[in-house]
Design a protein around this motif. Structure first.
Motif, PDB file in Angstrom:
ATOM      1  N   GLU A 134      -8.837   4.018  -7.237  1.00  0.00           N
ATOM      2  CA  GLU A 134      -8.083   3.185  -8.184  1.00  0.00           C
ATOM      3  C   GLU A 134      -9.032   2.774  -9.316  1.00  0.00           C
ATOM      4  O   GLU A 134      -9.882   1.900  -9.140  1.00  0.00           O
ATOM      5  N   ASP A 138       0.854  -1.189   0.000  1.00  0.00           N
ATOM      6  CA  ASP A 138       0.000   0.000   0.000  1.00  0.00           C
ATOM      7  C   ASP A 138       0.893   1.243   0.000  1.00  0.00           C
ATOM      8  O   ASP A 138       2.134   1.128  -0.008  1.00  0.00           O
ATOM      9  N   PRO A 139       0.322   2.447   0.015  1.00  0.00           N
ATOM     10  CA  PRO A 139       1.162   3.664  -0.029  1.00  0.00           C
ATOM     11  C   PRO A 139       2.118   3.806   1.156  1.00  0.00           C
ATOM     12  O   PRO A 139       3.064   4.599   1.098  1.00  0.00           O
ATOM     13  N   TYR A 140       1.879   3.042   2.248  1.00  0.00           N
ATOM     14  CA  TYR A 140       2.750   3.107   3.426  1.00  0.00           C
ATOM     15  C   TYR A 140       3.758   1.955   3.450  1.00  0.00           C
ATOM     16  O   TYR A 140       4.353   1.664   4.491  1.00  0.00           O
ATOM     17  N   GLN A 149       3.198  -1.171   3.299  1.00  0.00           N
ATOM     18  CA  GLN A 149       2.718  -2.328   4.052  1.00  0.00           C
ATOM     19  C   GLN A 149       2.075  -3.324   3.086  1.00  0.00           C
ATOM     20  O   GLN A 149       1.356  -2.928   2.167  1.00  0.00           O
ATOM     21  N   ARG A 159      -2.893  -7.727  -7.885  1.00  0.00           N
ATOM     22  CA  ARG A 159      -3.407  -8.365  -6.672  1.00  0.00           C
ATOM     23  C   ARG A 159      -3.131  -9.855  -6.752  1.00  0.00           C
ATOM     24  O   ARG A 159      -3.002 -10.430  -7.845  1.00  0.00           O
ATOM     25  N   GLN A 190      -4.602   6.091 -10.901  1.00  0.00           N
ATOM     26  CA  GLN A 190      -5.201   6.470  -9.634  1.00  0.00           C
ATOM     27  C   GLN A 190      -5.621   7.932  -9.718  1.00  0.00           C
ATOM     28  O   GLN A 190      -4.860   8.777 -10.166  1.00  0.00           O
ATOM     29  N   GLY A 244      -2.596  -3.707  -4.876  1.00  0.00           N
ATOM     30  CA  GLY A 244      -1.450  -2.994  -4.311  1.00  0.00           C
ATOM     31  C   GLY A 244      -0.425  -2.731  -5.399  1.00  0.00           C
ATOM     32  O   GLY A 244      -0.466  -3.349  -6.471  1.00  0.00           O
ATOM     33  N   GLU A 245       0.504  -1.808  -5.111  1.00  0.00           N
ATOM     34  CA  GLU A 245       1.554  -1.544  -6.099  1.00  0.00           C
ATOM     35  C   GLU A 245       2.599  -2.651  -6.026  1.00  0.00           C
ATOM     36  O   GLU A 245       2.966  -3.123  -4.949  1.00  0.00           O
ATOM     37  N   VAL A 284      -6.598  -7.888  -2.528  1.00  0.00           N
ATOM     38  CA  VAL A 284      -6.643  -6.424  -2.461  1.00  0.00           C
ATOM     39  C   VAL A 284      -5.568  -5.849  -3.382  1.00  0.00           C
ATOM     40  O   VAL A 284      -4.410  -6.264  -3.320  1.00  0.00           O
ATOM     41  N   VAL A 303      -0.454  -5.747   1.307  1.00  0.00           N
ATOM     42  CA  VAL A 303      -1.921  -5.764   1.264  1.00  0.00           C
ATOM     43  C   VAL A 303      -2.404  -7.216   1.354  1.00  0.00           C
ATOM     44  O   VAL A 303      -1.689  -8.147   0.975  1.00  0.00           O
ATOM     45  N   GLU A 326      -9.128  -0.952 -10.233  1.00  0.00           N
ATOM     46  CA  GLU A 326      -9.841  -1.802  -9.277  1.00  0.00           C
ATOM     47  C   GLU A 326     -11.328  -1.857  -9.633  1.00  0.00           C
ATOM     48  O   GLU A 326     -11.953  -2.928  -9.584  1.00  0.00           O
TER      49      GLU A 326
END
Length: 285
Positions: free
Chosen positions: A108, A26-28, A30, A83, A99, A38-39, A36, A32, A111
């Motif tokens: 997104e 995710d953007p932090y 972390q 994902r 995005q 995610g990058e 889900v 996913v 998504e």
């Protein structure tokens, strides 16, 4: 490839090679959960040290690997959205560049497209942001049905409402026989038509009959900037969104002296349904 792969619309890219690691973050930064988006970040032996003579781009794309004790290890930030599927394979969803931010919400687009193509009657789809009137950004979904099948805007809206938060459900749906393509075979987003809301209104129009319906139609007309509102019209199909829904609830409170929740509005989104909901709240009061 299997027959299922040929019939499906998902871009499944399989599993990482043995000497590579793929993280969906995710953007932090972390990880996913499975399913889900995610990058995609790539680590391992195949990751280079950076771009030649492009230190700024290298700093942007190559980051320290937080999942290992090796201080020299790097992750490559691909800019791709993906994902993990239940079988452990990766599904490519598109570029992270798709995005967008509307009314304070980060959305997104891939998504939404991926979920819409899960509808049993939808073959392929594109979702984009249109600003046909200055300052009024709206999500519009374009869908191509499977051959020998049909799908309506209402069916697609109901399908997405069970899978997405309200702010990610498109304001309008356009059904096409095929998506326009550029000369090199990519989807030509500029050639996608604007949704024709007025023609839909004319075909469905049934005049308000009760005092509550008439008052509600006037309020909708003011908020949505439409001249004609029928009892079977849907607030969100006419261009309503979460911000306008909040405004509508405020006007309903002033006009009818009832407290309507956002959840009630989403579950009673046609004028006749909302009118009946207001009448019920008035009786309870």
């Amino acid at each position: 490839l299997s027959l299922a792969d040929l019939d499906g619309t998902a871009s499944v890219i399989g599993r990482p090679l043995q000497d590579l690691q793929v993280y969906l973050l995710d953007p932090y930064l972390q990880p996913v959960p499975m399913g889900v988006p995610g990058e995609m970040y790539v680590g391992g032996a195949g990751v280079t040290r950076g771009y030649l003579n492009r230190s700024e781009l290298t700093a942007q794309r190559f980051i320290s690997n937080p999942f290992t004790d090796n201080p020299q290890a790097r992750l490559y930030k691909t800019g791709d959205l993906a994902r993990y599927l239940p079988n452990g394979e990766l599904e490519y969803l598109g570029r992270i560049d798709n995005q967008v931010k509307i009314r304070g919400f980060r959305i997104e687009l891939p998504e939404i497209e991926a979920l819409l193509t899960q509808h049993p009657n939808v073959w392929e789809s594109v979702v984009l942001v249109r600003e046909d009137e200055p300052g009024d950004k709206r999500l519009v979904a374009y869908a191509v049905p499977h051959s020998q099948t049909s799908v309506t805007a209402a069916q697609m809206r109901q399908f997405l409402e069970t899978k997405l938060p309200a702010y990610m459900v498109p304001n309008a749906f356009v059904i096409l026989e095929s998506l326009p393509l550029t000369a090199n075979g990519k989807i030509n987003r500029r050639a996608l038509p604007a949704p024709d809301l007025k023609s839909q209104l004319t075909q469905k129009y049934v005049a308000p009959q009760t005092a509550t319906e008439e008052m509600l139609a006037q309020i909708w007309g003011q908020i949505l900037k439409v001249e004609l509102v029928g009892i079977h019209d849907n607030f969100f199909e006419l261009g309503g969104h979460s911000l306008l829904a909040t405004k509508l609830i405020s006007k309903i409170r002033n006009a009818f002296q009832v407290e309507l929740s956002l959840r009630e509005l989403f579950s009673a989104s046609t004028l006749i349904q909302l009118s009946q909901c207001i009448e019920q709240l008035k009786r309870q009061n």
